[in-house]
Design an enzyme around this catalytic site. Structure first.
Site, PDB file in Angstrom:
ATOM      1  N   TRP A 107     -66.332  36.580  -5.654  1.00  9.91           N
ATOM      2  CA  TRP A 107     -66.700  37.881  -6.234  1.00  9.91           C
ATOM      3  C   TRP A 107     -67.604  38.658  -5.281  1.00  9.91           C
ATOM      4  O   TRP A 107     -67.491  39.883  -5.147  1.00  9.91           O
ATOM      5  CB  TRP A 107     -67.378  37.715  -7.601  1.00  9.91           C
ATOM      6  CG  TRP A 107     -66.441  37.318  -8.690  1.00  9.91           C
ATOM      7  CD1 TRP A 107     -66.455  36.159  -9.410  1.00  9.91           C
ATOM      8  CD2 TRP A 107     -65.328  38.084  -9.205  1.00  9.91           C
ATOM      9  NE1 TRP A 107     -65.427  36.144 -10.318  1.00  9.91           N
ATOM     10  CE2 TRP A 107     -64.727  37.307 -10.220  1.00  9.91           C
ATOM     11  CE3 TRP A 107     -64.794  39.330  -8.895  1.00  9.91           C
ATOM     12  CZ2 TRP A 107     -63.606  37.757 -10.941  1.00  9.91           C
ATOM     13  CZ3 TRP A 107     -63.681  39.765  -9.608  1.00  9.91           C
ATOM     14  CH2 TRP A 107     -63.099  38.988 -10.620  1.00  9.91           C
ATOM     15  N   ASP A 177     -75.342  41.203  -8.775  1.00 11.06           N
ATOM     16  CA  ASP A 177     -74.239  41.030  -9.719  1.00 11.06           C
ATOM     17  C   ASP A 177     -74.523  39.753 -10.510  1.00 11.06           C
ATOM     18  O   ASP A 177     -74.382  38.645  -9.990  1.00 11.06           O
ATOM     19  CB  ASP A 177     -72.913  40.917  -8.953  1.00 11.06           C
ATOM     20  CG  ASP A 177     -71.732  40.604  -9.869  1.00 11.06           C
ATOM     21  OD1 ASP A 177     -71.921  40.486 -11.091  1.00 11.06           O
ATOM     22  OD2 ASP A 177     -70.602  40.473  -9.342  1.00 11.06           O
ATOM     23  N   LYS A 201     -68.810  37.468 -20.137  1.00 12.39           N
ATOM     24  CA  LYS A 201     -69.074  36.060 -19.860  1.00 12.39           C
ATOM     25  C   LYS A 201     -70.204  35.540 -20.749  1.00 12.39           C
ATOM     26  O   LYS A 201     -70.001  34.611 -21.505  1.00 12.39           O
ATOM     27  CB  LYS A 201     -69.381  35.850 -18.387  1.00 12.39           C
ATOM     28  CG  LYS A 201     -68.089  35.713 -17.588  1.00 12.39           C
ATOM     29  CD  LYS A 201     -68.037  36.508 -16.363  1.00 12.39           C
ATOM     30  CE  LYS A 201     -66.622  36.491 -15.767  1.00 12.39           C
ATOM     31  NZ  LYS A 201     -66.493  37.432 -14.661  1.00 12.39           N
TER      32      LYS A 201
END
Ligand SMILES: *Cc1c(COP(=O)(O)O)cnc(C)c1O
Length: 365
Positions: A107, A177, A201
């Site tokens: 990511w 992030d 999440k």
């Protein structure tokens, strides 16, 4: 037939992921009509007093949980964390300046790739050569003097690694992030300039992305930006420039209230440590299972492990699914298994997985 708690299985999915049962029950109870409102959360105006109160409470609870200083704004946006990969550089990377990116996982790599489309990017450390099995060390960071910001990914969802402490970045604004570990443990917002996370999440259902931004950064957003991609516009309009994801914000609000009821971030962190410790202990007990992350980088949220052969791994996933342990197949980039054990994942589910692993080893070891 109505669904009930007894029909639920153990959901180890990486995201969208498990939600607290009490939150699901409240949503179910109030879905036809919010108490005292006579309309569903799915039907009400985002300009109504009811929704204004829901938004204000979600904002206040997020602030209380994370101890967010008053000079930060909390934004409720759409487009997922992936849109933040673009919005961050579009808003805060000035032409000619350089943004530093720490490449700690798949990511993080994607975030850097999008930023490169906008301006100058320097990869200040990368553990790609180690299959992202560890977090870069402080001594490896080749930071740019005067960088526009430093971007990091606190938890690498796919590889199962996690920063144990924030990197030292000097005066550069730190952008994080936190999509897969937001509110799994205490977070020092004051050490950040911007924090973002897709909700699906650890915070709620898909559809809303939380951005926590220090107010001085809003001055960097140029008027020439597309309106919907401009942080300053969303901040000025209190996340109500256009129709926000009303239901997702409502559900995130319920999860935040649940977190407060659990005792807040320090309390949930203790539970998360216990769950992860139980699972890693089983992985390390014999040589049958092999953790893919280096020990000092192991994530408390996403536990990645492998078996001796891919055949055995397929068998493990298949039999686990049949036993009511769902979502354990690892990301194709890593292979093997991944158990995502976010805040709402029950300790009993970890116990069930550990028992299954012992039984599987007994039969196949
Ligand atoms: C899931 C994830 C993303 C992507 O999130 P979307 O909301 O699907 O765009 C980005 N970063 C991390 C760390 C993630 O875990």
């Amino acid at each position: 037939m109505t669904t009930s708690i007894s029909t639920r299985i153990h959901n180890f999915a990486a995201g969208p992921a498990v939600l607290p049962v009490s939150v699901l029950e409240q949503i179910q109870r109030d879905l036809l009509a919010l108490p005292g409102v006579g309309m569903s959360i799915l039907e009400i105006s985002h300009r109504s007093k009811t929704f204004e109160a829901i938004l204000a409470k979600a904002d206040a609870d997020i602030r209380a949980l994370a101890g967010i200083p008053p000079n930060y704004k909390v934004l409720f946006l759409q487009g997922g964390a992936s849109t933040q990969f673009s919005m961050v550089p579009m808003n805060i990377l000035a032409p000619g300046a350089t943004a530093d990116y720490i490449d700690s996982g798949s990511w993080a790599e994607k975030a850097a790739k999008e930023a490169k489309k906008v301006g100058n990017v320097s990869i200040v450390a990368s553990t790609k050569g180690d299959n992202y099995a560890r977090i870069p060390r402080q001594s490896e960071l080749k930071l740019t003097r005067g960088a526009a910001y430093v971007h990091m990914t606190s938890n690498n969802t796919i590889e199962g690694t996690e920063f144990k402490e924030l990197p030292e970045v000097g005066d550069a604004p730190l952008v994080n992030d936190t999509s897969s570990d937001m509110f799994s443990r205490p977070i020092d917002i004051a050490k950040h300039a911007l924090v973002y996370a897709g909700a699906q999440k650890n915070m709620g259902p898909a559809g809303v992305t939380i951005v926590i931004i220090r107010e001085d950064l809003l001055q960097r957003s140029q008027k020439t930006l597309p309106t919907m991609l401009n942080y300053a516009v969303h901040a000025e309009n209190n996340s109500l420039y256009n129709t926000p994801p009303v239901f997702s914000i409502y559900a995130v609000g319920l999860v935040m209230q649940w977190l407060r009821d659990q005792g807040g971030l320090a309390a949930i962190a203790r539970v998360n440590e216990r769950k992860a410790a139980a699972l890693y202990a089983e992985i390390d007990r014999t040589g049958f299972y092999r953790g893919t992350a280096q020990k000092d980088s192991r994530s408390l949220m996403n536990v990645t492990f492998r078996l001796a052969t891919e055949e055995l791994e397929s068998k493990f996933v298949k039999e686990a699914t049949a036993a009511g342990l769902d979502g354990l197949k690892g990301h194709r980039a890593v292979g093997g298994m991944r158990a995502s054990i976010y805040n709402a994942f029950p300790e009993a589910g970890v116990g069930a997985l550990v028992s299954f692993m012992q039984e599987f080893e007994r039969k196949n070891g």
